[in-house]
Design a protein around this motif. Structure first.
Motif, mmCIF file in Angstrom:
data_model
loop_
_atom_site.group_PDB
_atom_site.id
_atom_site.type_symbol
_atom_site.label_atom_id
_atom_site.label_comp_id
_atom_site.label_asym_id
_atom_site.label_seq_id
_atom_site.Cartn_x
_atom_site.Cartn_y
_atom_site.Cartn_z
ATOM 1 N N SER A 9 16.727 39.033 0.502
ATOM 2 C CA SER A 9 17.934 39.029 1.350
ATOM 3 C C SER A 9 18.662 40.268 0.830
ATOM 4 N N ALA A 54 15.268 32.356 4.693
ATOM 5 C CA ALA A 54 13.805 33.520 4.470
ATOM 6 C C ALA A 54 12.967 32.838 5.308
ATOM 7 N N ASP A 100 9.312 36.947 4.392
ATOM 8 C CA ASP A 100 10.124 37.202 3.048
ATOM 9 C C ASP A 100 9.790 36.559 1.823
#
Length: 533
Positions: A526, A28, A6
């Motif tokens: 996200s 993350a 991420d």
């Protein structure tokens, strides 16, 4: 080989570790890549974090500070480095910075150093680490000690602080890959989507040799890089011949790879008057992170801002004399922080100057040798007291030995002495308790020039970097637009310390800017929402 995360953090000093922690705390998947083994200049630092506004340590020491008072002081140091809203947020968040670091495992104490010093002994872990008590800063803000040194023995505070941060990051699931040099950013549809990097795998036959040589040269290379250049060249050769290329993808990349003090070409281009100072950092502080940001269209600023540290103390009595340029003019009030005084020395006096004392002052400084100094202070002071000074029976004779204009020196010393004895005060406004007349022969001169001696260097580091958005840490283009998915923190970015350095300010900015970038990068990963302006 392509890996998926991420958030990718490039550089694993305090800024990179803070970014990784914040991103991981928000769920993350984080990859951290570092050219060495982590720590960078942060781990080699004094481990001092500049924090105020009412920390627990300040209160325990009997000082009442507030975010407004902190702002009133820092606005003088920061200038236009960041916008006002960012500086105010830095000040408002400052009291909570120390508890956040304590949550990661670091420890701090409230024992205040009772004398002027550039770095306290192990008896003290809180001190006036900047210009808080000096003119003109003290006129608009109530002085308070804000240098919070991480609890550790001797010179280990920086390493201990980074170790706590890195352990915390990795306990949260952060993946750390050492000996990984990012060569390119992956850019798709105008947004950063990952990195390409070369890495020396830890299973490589020469990996152990690489680690041993790196560890052996780290600290001395921080202060005297030329002494270990042969070894560092061998270290680079092992990596170059054994590394392999990989790619990692992510929604966000955070650049936290340090400054560019080891990039001689950039220093000569942007700050030519600082080419003789000793680079403070690691060979990885060559601007590679900044260059990556520029390759994506990132704008840079403050590139000519280099901090040069010419500390006069400890011993604290060395602040009580006068400093002059080669023309005999006073450089500045000597109770200024070493980098502030050094900046005037470098920019207004061509990096050439001397500190002048009389016999009473010299004797007082010698008496403070054991009680006020760490080991590196002792080594430098020992040189000063033995081979590193000039001595003469008159100021005129001393001026001749120093290569300083005698009439100018006499005028400066006479004005200084007259201000003290008359009660009018030092013409340069040095704090009264730090003023001592220079009257008793013999007189002593200490060379404080940028080329004074290998035993008394002026170390320094760069303060400029990529321009970032104050709310998120996202890298900006020259037209002010943001580069989606690209962030910068620490000395890769223009931050609160990019105009003026004081002890602990760079590490505080690393924590502040690293956490900011980590939070925003995790949110981007996200939600998938990309801010473009």
């Amino acid at each position: 080989m392509t890996e998926q995360f991420d958030v990718i953090v490039v550089g694993y000093g305090d800024a990179g570790a803070a970014a990784a922690i914040e991103a991981a705390d928000r769920g993350a998947r984080v990859l951290v890549l570092d050219r060495a083994y982590g720590g960078g200049a942060s781990a080699l630092s004094g481990g001092v974090v500049y924090a105020g506004g009412g920390t627990a340590q300040q209160r325990e020491a009997g000082y009442n500070d507030s975010p407004d008072n902190l702002y009133n002081y820092l606005v003088q140091e920061v200038g236009d480095a960041v916008d006002d809203a960012t500086l105010r947020r830095f000040c408002e968040e400052s009291p909570a910075m120390i508890p956040w670091l304590e949550k990661q495992g670091a420890q701090f104490r409230s024992s205040v150093a009772p004398y002027k010093t550039s770095y306290p002994t192990d008896r003290h872990y809180l001190y006036f680490s900047g210009n808080e008590k000096a003119h003109p800063y003290r006129l608009t803000a109530e002085p308070a000690p804000r240098g919070h040194r991480t609890v550790a023995k001797g010179l280990a505070s920086g390493k201990v602080l980074w170790t706590h941060l890195s352990r915390s990051a990795e306990s949260k699931g952060v993946t750390f890959v050492p000996l990984a040099k990012v060569t390119d950013l992956v850019i798709e549809n105008g947004a950063v989507a990952g990195v390409t990097y070369r890495v020396l795998d830890q299973k490589h036959p020469k990996a152990a040799q690489h680690r041993a040589m790196t560890k052996r040269t780290a600290k001395i290379g921080n202060w005297a890089p030329d002494l270990v250049k042969g070894t560092t060249d061998k270290i680079e050769k092992i990596w170059r011949e054994g590394s392999e290329e990989r790619t990692a993808r992510a929604s966000a990349v955070i650049l936290a790879a340090g400054g560019f003090i080891y990039n001689k070409e950039w220093i000569a281009e942007h700050a030519p008057q600082f080419t003789k100072i000793s680079p403070l950092g690691t060979p990885a502080d060559d601007g590679s992170g900044i260059r990556l940001g520029m390759s994506a269209g990132g704008a840079v600023d403050k590139m000519g801002n280099v901090t040069a540290w010419r500390f006069l103390s400890p011993p604290s009595a060395f602040v009580e004399g006068v400093t002059v340029g080669l023309d005999g003019r006073r450089i500045k009030n000597e109770d200024l922080y070493g980098a502030t005084h050094g900046n005037v020395l470098m920019r207004e006096f061509g990096g050439k100057g001397w500190a002048v004392y009389d016999s009473a002052n010299w004797k007082k400084a010698r008496s403070q040798f054991f009680s006020q100094t760490q080991i590196f202070h002792k080594l430098q002071a020992l040189f000063t007291f033995t081979l590193g000074h000039k001595r003469a029976r008159t100021l005129e004779a001393l001026a001749a030995k120093m290569g300083v204009d005698a009439a100018g020196l006499r005028r400066t010393v006479d004005e200084y002495n007259a201000g003290i004895t008359s009660g009018a005060g030092d013409p340069a406004h040095k704090e009264a308790e730090l003023c001592m007349p220079v009257t008793k022969a013999p007189f002593y001169g200490v060379n404080i020039s940028d080329d004074a001696s290998p035993f008394s260097p002026i170390p320094g580091l760069t303060l400029g970097g990529l321009v970032v958005d104050g709310d998120s840490g996202t890298v900006k283009r020259a037209d002010g637009s943001l580069i989606p998915g690209l962030y910068a923190a620490g000395r890769n970015a223009v931050g609160v310390c990019s105009n003026s350095y004081i002890s602990g300010f760079a590490l505080a900015d690393c924590i502040f800017s690293g956490r900011r970038a980590g939070r925003h990068a995790a949110e981007l990963a996200s939600t998938g929402k990309v801010i473009t302006d």
